[in-house]
Design a protein around this motif. Structure first.
Motif, short mmCIF file in Angstrom:
data_model
loop_
_atom_site.label_atom_id
_atom_site.label_comp_id
_atom_site.label_asym_id
_atom_site.label_seq_id
_atom_site.Cartn_x
_atom_site.Cartn_y
_atom_site.Cartn_z
N HIS A 118 0.81 -1.22 0.00
CA HIS A 118 0.00 0.00 0.00
C HIS A 118 0.85 1.27 0.00
O HIS A 118 0.34 2.36 -0.22
N HIS A 119 2.18 1.14 0.25
CA HIS A 119 3.06 2.31 0.21
C HIS A 119 3.77 2.45 -1.12
O HIS A 119 4.45 3.45 -1.36
N ALA A 120 3.64 1.46 -1.97
CA ALA A 120 4.38 1.48 -3.25
C ALA A 120 3.73 2.43 -4.23
O ALA A 120 2.54 2.68 -4.19
N HIS A 121 4.56 2.96 -5.12
CA HIS A 121 4.10 3.88 -6.15
C HIS A 121 3.87 3.11 -7.43
O HIS A 121 4.78 2.45 -7.92
N GLY B 256 18.86 3.33 -2.92
CA GLY B 256 17.46 3.24 -3.30
C GLY B 256 16.53 3.75 -2.22
O GLY B 256 15.54 4.45 -2.50
N ALA B 257 16.85 3.44 -0.96
CA ALA B 257 16.02 3.90 0.16
C ALA B 257 16.04 5.42 0.27
O ALA B 257 15.03 6.05 0.62
N VAL B 258 17.18 6.02 -0.04
CA VAL B 258 17.27 7.49 -0.02
C VAL B 258 16.57 8.09 -1.24
O VAL B 258 15.94 9.15 -1.16
N ALA B 259 16.66 7.39 -2.37
CA ALA B 259 16.10 7.92 -3.62
C ALA B 259 14.58 7.93 -3.63
O ALA B 259 13.96 8.82 -4.24
N ILE B 260 13.95 6.95 -2.97
CA ILE B 260 12.47 6.86 -3.01
C ILE B 260 11.81 8.13 -2.47
O ILE B 260 10.99 8.75 -3.16
N PRO B 261 12.13 8.60 -1.23
CA PRO B 261 11.51 9.85 -0.77
C PRO B 261 11.96 11.06 -1.57
O PRO B 261 11.20 12.02 -1.75
N GLN C 287 9.78 10.89 -4.64
CA GLN C 287 8.36 11.02 -4.32
C GLN C 287 8.00 12.43 -3.85
O GLN C 287 6.96 12.97 -4.21
N TYR C 288 8.89 13.03 -3.03
CA TYR C 288 8.56 14.33 -2.44
C TYR C 288 9.32 15.49 -3.05
O TYR C 288 9.04 16.64 -2.75
N GLY C 289 10.28 15.20 -3.92
CA GLY C 289 11.06 16.27 -4.53
C GLY C 289 10.96 16.31 -6.04
O GLY C 289 10.34 17.21 -6.61
N LEU C 290 11.54 15.29 -6.70
CA LEU C 290 11.60 15.31 -8.15
C LEU C 290 10.23 15.19 -8.81
O LEU C 290 9.92 15.90 -9.77
N TRP D 109 8.56 17.93 -11.24
CA TRP D 109 8.28 17.61 -12.63
C TRP D 109 6.83 17.91 -12.98
O TRP D 109 6.53 18.39 -14.08
N LYS D 110 5.91 17.63 -12.06
CA LYS D 110 4.50 17.93 -12.31
C LYS D 110 4.28 19.43 -12.46
O LYS D 110 3.50 19.87 -13.31
N ARG D 111 4.98 20.22 -11.65
CA ARG D 111 4.84 21.69 -11.76
C ARG D 111 5.38 22.17 -13.10
O ARG D 111 4.79 23.05 -13.75
N VAL D 112 6.52 21.59 -13.54
CA VAL D 112 7.09 21.99 -14.84
C VAL D 112 6.13 21.65 -15.96
O VAL D 112 5.89 22.46 -16.88
N LYS D 113 5.53 20.43 -15.92
CA LYS D 113 4.58 20.05 -16.93
C LYS D 113 3.34 20.95 -16.93
O LYS D 113 2.81 21.31 -17.97
N GLY D 114 2.91 21.34 -15.71
CA GLY D 114 1.76 22.24 -15.60
C GLY D 114 2.05 23.59 -16.22
O GLY D 114 1.20 24.18 -16.90
#
Length: 327
Positions: free
Chosen positions: A120-123, A303-308, A311-314, A318-323
């Motif tokens: 349930h925590h996976a993306h 990988g453990a560092v990259a996930i947050p 999820q919370y940074g990149l 990216w969504k804001r840039v696309k918007g």
């Protein structure tokens, strides 16, 4: 005249020997580079069968074929020229790019581990995609998604290959890159085609109506194929995940050895030597296993560092840039 002809034949023979030696050298370099990219190849073979799940049996091979063509296009028409340009004009960028690719592999592998441990925590990227209007659109979306994923894996394969090729003749480098790219694509998607059709082959064998002992054995083999494929795919997926983490961690570790403090490399080599001395009869296997284990630990940490971070940074950025681009 005869002396001149003999001299010409000697020259041709010498050129042929040089050409043969060059081809042997290219083949040898391609084999070594391909072996170093094995972890990415395993993951590619493990991931691709998922893209044909849910489609009619008659569409499975065409879908695999489309993805294979897209993969060849990625490697030979886009990534190969880029790799050659980087290797020629900016060779110092190869290792940092490899490390970025290694971090991506660690992220993907760690995300799969997280999905297995805490579903349930996976993306899930597939949940973010809109539903297609018809079967053809669904197929096109699946193929496009597979080719995008393949692009990242192919980029890592080509970067690993480039880093494994000795600096020298650009044409030799191009031949090695092309040979590795073509060979890996044919090999991976040939295996994928066999995997996705194995259950159909099992069903056909299970329906064999021969009354002899051989007929019974054929039916048993068919039933075993049908029953065993889900387990085989699960095991393959697990191996692919482990390979991603191990290869990604190894790439990061080698990059740290090159750019970071020397103590990192010395510590890893000391650990492998101590383990090898403990069991000298299988020293090579022990050294490889210890280094792979350390690479896996590094990969899990990255990988453990990259996930947050993703999820919370990149991802939000990216969504804001696309918007902004769509506004």
């Amino acid at each position: 005249m005869s002396v001149g002809l003999i001299g010409l034949l000697d020259d041709i023979a010498a050129i042929a020997k040089v050409a043969a030696a060059s081809l042997d050298d290219v083949a040898g370099q391609a084999a070594k580079a391909g072996a170093k990219a094995a972890g990415v190849v395993i993951d590619d073979a493990a991931v691709t069968p998922n893209y044909v799940i849910g489609f009619a049996a008659k569409r499975e091979l065409p879908i695999v074929g489309k993805i294979a063509v897209g993969s060849l296009r990625n490697k030979l028409l886009i990534l190969l020229p880029v790799a050659l340009l980087l290797g020629y004009f900016l060779p110092t960028a190869v290792t940092p790019l490899l490390m970025l690719g290694g971090a991506f592999l660690c992220y993907e592998g760690a995300e799969k581990v997280l999905e297995a441990v805490m579903p349930h925590h996976a993306h899930h990227e597939a949940q973010l995609q809109p539903k297609a209007a018809d079967a053809r659109s669904v197929e096109d979306e699946k193929v496009a998604s597979a080719i995008k994923t393949d692009f990242i894996l192919s980029a890592e394969i080509m970067a690993i290959t480039l880093a494994a090729i000795p600096a020298g003749n650009i044409w030799t480098q191009a031949l090695v890159l092309a040979l590795v790219g073509f060979g890996i694509t044919v090999g991976v998607y040939g295996v994928v085609a066999l995997i996705v059709k194995a259950d159909d082959a099992g069903v056909a064998l299970a329906r064999y109506d021969g009354a002899s002992i051989i007929g019974a054995a054929i039916r048993s083999l068919g039933r075993a194929l049908v029953r065993g494929m889900p387990t085989f795919l699960a095991v393959l997926s697990t191996i692919g995940t482990a390979a991603m983490i191990w290869v990604g961690g190894g790439i990061i570790l080698h990059g740290i050895e090159k750019y970071g403090p020397p103590v990192v490399g010395r510590t890893v080599h000391a650990a492998t030597e101590v383990a090898a001395h403990a069991l000298p009869s299988i020293a090579g296997i022990i050294e490889w296993s210890v280094e792979a284990a350390i690479s896996g630990i590094v990969g899990l940490i990255v990988g453990a560092v990259a996930i947050p971070a993703v999820q919370y940074g990149l991802s939000p950025a990216w969504k804001r840039v696309k918007g902004l681009r769509q506004a």
